[in-house]
Design a protein around this motif. Sequence first.
Motif, PDB file in Angstrom:
ATOM      1  N   PRO A  36       0.827  -1.213   0.000  1.00 48.34           N
ATOM      2  CA  PRO A  36       0.000   0.000   0.000  1.00 48.34           C
ATOM      3  C   PRO A  36       0.857   1.258   0.000  1.00 48.34           C
ATOM      4  CG  PRO A  36      -0.862  -1.608   1.551  1.00 48.34           C
ATOM      5  CD  PRO A  36       0.463  -2.143   1.075  1.00 48.34           C
ATOM      6  N   ILE A  37       0.403   2.278  -0.708  1.00 46.13           N
ATOM      7  CA  ILE A  37       1.122   3.547  -0.832  1.00 46.13           C
ATOM      8  C   ILE A  37       0.282   4.641  -0.186  1.00 46.13           C
ATOM      9  CG2 ILE A  37       2.060   5.257  -2.433  1.00 46.13           C
ATOM     10  CD1 ILE A  37       2.307   2.954  -4.489  1.00 46.13           C
ATOM     11  N   GLN A  38       0.841   5.356   0.762  1.00 51.16           N
ATOM     12  CA  GLN A  38       0.144   6.467   1.384  1.00 51.16           C
ATOM     13  C   GLN A  38       0.516   7.756   0.665  1.00 51.16           C
ATOM     14  OE1 GLN A  38       0.765   7.011   5.597  1.00 51.16           O
ATOM     15  NE2 GLN A  38      -0.971   8.387   5.782  1.00 51.16           N
ATOM     16  N   ILE A  39      -0.496   8.436   0.116  1.00 47.05           N
ATOM     17  CA  ILE A  39      -0.290   9.682  -0.617  1.00 47.05           C
ATOM     18  C   ILE A  39      -0.408  10.881   0.311  1.00 47.05           C
ATOM     19  CG2 ILE A  39      -1.135  11.114  -2.511  1.00 47.05           C
ATOM     20  CD1 ILE A  39       0.154   8.455  -3.390  1.00 47.05           C
ATOM     21  N   SER A  40      -1.376  10.835   1.209  1.00 47.02           N
ATOM     22  CA  SER A  40      -1.596  11.905   2.189  1.00 47.02           C
ATOM     23  C   SER A  40      -2.179  11.264   3.439  1.00 47.02           C
ATOM     24  CB  SER A  40      -2.546  12.962   1.618  1.00 47.02           C
ATOM     25  OG  SER A  40      -3.850  12.402   1.444  1.00 47.02           O
ATOM     26  N   GLU A  41      -2.572  12.079   4.394  1.00 41.60           N
ATOM     27  CA  GLU A  41      -3.141  11.515   5.620  1.00 41.60           C
ATOM     28  C   GLU A  41      -4.363  10.653   5.335  1.00 41.60           C
ATOM     29  OE1 GLU A  41      -3.939  14.179   8.770  1.00 41.60           O
ATOM     30  OE2 GLU A  41      -1.906  15.012   8.857  1.00 41.60           O
ATOM     31  N   ARG A  42      -5.138  11.026   4.313  1.00 42.21           N
ATOM     32  CA  ARG A  42      -6.379  10.283   4.070  1.00 42.21           C
ATOM     33  C   ARG A  42      -6.371   9.453   2.788  1.00 42.21           C
ATOM     34  NH1 ARG A  42     -10.978  14.304   1.568  1.00 42.21           N
ATOM     35  NH2 ARG A  42      -9.643  15.489   0.129  1.00 42.21           N
ATOM     36  N   LEU A  43      -5.439   9.709   1.855  1.00 38.54           N
ATOM     37  CA  LEU A  43      -5.486   9.070   0.545  1.00 38.54           C
ATOM     38  C   LEU A  43      -4.449   7.959   0.447  1.00 38.54           C
ATOM     39  CD1 LEU A  43      -6.774   9.096  -2.269  1.00 38.54           C
ATOM     40  CD2 LEU A  43      -5.041  10.780  -2.964  1.00 38.54           C
ATOM     41  N   TRP A  44      -4.917   6.749   0.104  1.00 39.07           N
ATOM     42  CA  TRP A  44      -4.072   5.572  -0.023  1.00 39.07           C
ATOM     43  C   TRP A  44      -4.335   4.885  -1.360  1.00 39.07           C
ATOM     44  CZ3 TRP A  44      -0.865   3.075   3.765  1.00 39.07           C
ATOM     45  CH2 TRP A  44      -0.808   3.734   5.007  1.00 39.07           C
ATOM     46  N   THR A  79      -4.039   0.913  -2.669  1.00 37.69           N
ATOM     47  CA  THR A  79      -3.859  -0.416  -2.093  1.00 37.69           C
ATOM     48  C   THR A  79      -4.108  -1.490  -3.140  1.00 37.69           C
ATOM     49  OG1 THR A  79      -4.732   0.457  -0.001  1.00 37.69           O
ATOM     50  CG2 THR A  79      -4.526  -1.936  -0.195  1.00 37.69           C
ATOM     51  N   PRO A  80      -3.142  -2.393  -3.402  1.00 40.69           N
ATOM     52  CA  PRO A  80      -3.410  -3.545  -4.263  1.00 40.69           C
ATOM     53  C   PRO A  80      -4.488  -4.432  -3.659  1.00 40.69           C
ATOM     54  CG  PRO A  80      -1.045  -3.241  -3.920  1.00 40.69           C
ATOM     55  CD  PRO A  80      -1.750  -2.345  -2.942  1.00 40.69           C
ATOM     56  N   SER A  81      -5.180  -5.174  -4.518  1.00 37.84           N
ATOM     57  CA  SER A  81      -6.343  -5.937  -4.056  1.00 37.84           C
ATOM     58  C   SER A  81      -5.970  -7.051  -3.080  1.00 37.84           C
ATOM     59  CB  SER A  81      -7.089  -6.533  -5.256  1.00 37.84           C
ATOM     60  OG  SER A  81      -6.237  -7.402  -5.987  1.00 37.84           O
ATOM     61  N   TRP A  82      -4.714  -7.520  -3.093  1.00 34.58           N
ATOM     62  CA  TRP A  82      -4.336  -8.617  -2.185  1.00 34.58           C
ATOM     63  C   TRP A  82      -3.929  -8.126  -0.800  1.00 34.58           C
ATOM     64  CZ3 TRP A  82      -1.782  -7.607  -6.833  1.00 34.58           C
ATOM     65  CH2 TRP A  82      -0.563  -6.941  -6.736  1.00 34.58           C
ATOM     66  N   HIS A  83      -3.930  -6.803  -0.577  1.00 37.65           N
ATOM     67  CA  HIS A  83      -3.632  -6.251   0.742  1.00 37.65           C
ATOM     68  C   HIS A  83      -4.928  -5.791   1.409  1.00 37.65           C
ATOM     69  CE1 HIS A  83       0.754  -6.051   1.088  1.00 37.65           C
ATOM     70  NE2 HIS A  83       0.785  -5.823  -0.208  1.00 37.65           N
ATOM     71  N   PRO A  84      -5.027  -5.917   2.724  1.00 35.20           N
ATOM     72  CA  PRO A  84      -6.177  -5.341   3.415  1.00 35.20           C
ATOM     73  C   PRO A  84      -6.152  -3.824   3.299  1.00 35.20           C
ATOM     74  CG  PRO A  84      -4.533  -6.106   4.992  1.00 35.20           C
ATOM     75  CD  PRO A  84      -4.093  -6.598   3.655  1.00 35.20           C
ATOM     76  N   MET A  85      -7.328  -3.211   3.165  1.00 30.48           N
ATOM     77  CA  MET A  85      -7.409  -1.762   3.050  1.00 30.48           C
ATOM     78  C   MET A  85      -7.128  -1.100   4.395  1.00 30.48           C
ATOM     79  SD  MET A  85     -10.742  -1.150   0.637  1.00 30.48           S
ATOM     80  CE  MET A  85     -10.936  -2.019  -0.918  1.00 30.48           C
ATOM     81  N   PRO A  86      -6.473   0.069   4.378  1.00 28.58           N
ATOM     82  CA  PRO A  86      -6.300   0.814   5.634  1.00 28.58           C
ATOM     83  C   PRO A  86      -7.660   1.133   6.248  1.00 28.58           C
ATOM     84  CG  PRO A  86      -4.957   1.738   3.874  1.00 28.58           C
ATOM     85  CD  PRO A  86      -5.871   0.749   3.232  1.00 28.58           C
ATOM     86  N   GLN A  87      -7.745   1.036   7.546  1.00 25.27           N
ATOM     87  CA  GLN A  87      -9.012   1.249   8.235  1.00 25.27           C
ATOM     88  C   GLN A  87      -8.942   2.505   9.099  1.00 25.27           C
ATOM     89  OE1 GLN A  87     -11.770  -0.695   7.695  1.00 25.27           O
ATOM     90  NE2 GLN A  87     -10.475  -1.680   6.147  1.00 25.27           N
ATOM     91  N   ALA A  88      -9.745   3.498   8.731  1.00 27.09           N
ATOM     92  CA  ALA A  88      -9.905   4.728   9.510  1.00 27.09           C
ATOM     93  C   ALA A  88     -11.121   5.442   8.954  1.00 27.09           C
ATOM     94  CB  ALA A  88      -8.659   5.607   9.422  1.00 27.09           C
ATOM     95  N   PRO A  89     -11.793   6.241   9.768  1.00 29.76           N
ATOM     96  CA  PRO A  89     -13.054   6.852   9.317  1.00 29.76           C
ATOM     97  C   PRO A  89     -12.910   7.709   8.060  1.00 29.76           C
ATOM     98  CG  PRO A  89     -12.806   7.051  11.693  1.00 29.76           C
ATOM     99  CD  PRO A  89     -11.511   6.524  11.175  1.00 29.76           C
ATOM    100  N   ASP A  90     -11.808   8.433   7.900  1.00 25.77           N
ATOM    101  CA  ASP A  90     -11.689   9.374   6.797  1.00 25.77           C
ATOM    102  C   ASP A  90     -10.834   8.863   5.646  1.00 25.77           C
ATOM    103  OD1 ASP A  90     -13.220  11.220   8.233  1.00 25.77           O
ATOM    104  OD2 ASP A  90     -11.438  12.005   9.273  1.00 25.77           O
TER     105      ASP A  90
END
Length: 296
Positions: free
Chosen positions: A110-118, A120-131
């Motif tokens: 997974p690549i983090q672009i900003s505090e809220r924008l990620w 994620t390849p489909s084989w990785h779990p998605m980051p979990q946070a409200p925003d």
Amino acid sequence: MHYQQAAIAVSARQAEPLSDALMEHGALSTAIEDAHAGTAQEQALFGEPGMPTEQVWQQSIIVALFDAEADIDTILAAAAADAHMAAPAYQLETVPEQDWVRLTQSQFDPIQISERLWITPSWHPMPQAPDIINLQLDPGLAFGTGSHPTTHLCLQWLDQHLHGGENLLDYGCGSGILTIAALKLGAGQASGVDIDPQAIRASRDNAAQNHVDARFYLPDDLPAGQFDVVVANILANPLRMLGDMLAARTRSGGQIVLSGILEEQLSELSDIYAQWFDLNPPLSDNGWVCISGRKK
């Protein structure tokens, strides 16, 4: 078990005929690469509407994979005869057998672009946070997985400057990543354009995977009209030639975002686009820059 991999230096004229002939004579796979990749002589392949598209590098390397028992000299001699050329020199290396799917997947986190924008390849779990805003994107044939600084710069601009409801054009959409990101960040409509039909297919598949209603076109199929935001993450040479068209597609007061520009190309590109836009200070990342501005 292992494989043999041969790197064969050829000219542009020889690359495709020899590559095809190698497959006919027992190569497991072939790929044509730029002989100068990673150097100052690296050659980008691109085309634009009304211009011929370069299909292969002037100095190429054929990377051919063979099984462990293959007689490379015999295969290469036969393939070269079919391609009407002398058998070229090659460099050989041994490639161990691996779980190629797992190996490929391990290279894309997974690549983090900003505090809220990620991303994620489909084989990785998605980051979990409200925003969190997540773009699910797998590596594929079309350019643009979010790992390159030029894509980072454009995504960061979109994250900071889209306020909701904008109509956006992504010219040179590749995988569709910027088009998809714009919609997830609140754009009202977003259209992507690319000269490569494979990119259009990949972009549509990626949009469906991300559950967004994006539109993708070949250049001649893009409907008439202007946009609130025009993004072009391509290369300096096509950006030089496309200035009139990109400016015409941007409404008065609309914004343009240009990337794929090296720092040493900044001054020239800024001078070109200053004809139509009031430019902002450029953004930079690892030798690449992003120009943005508002149409006069």
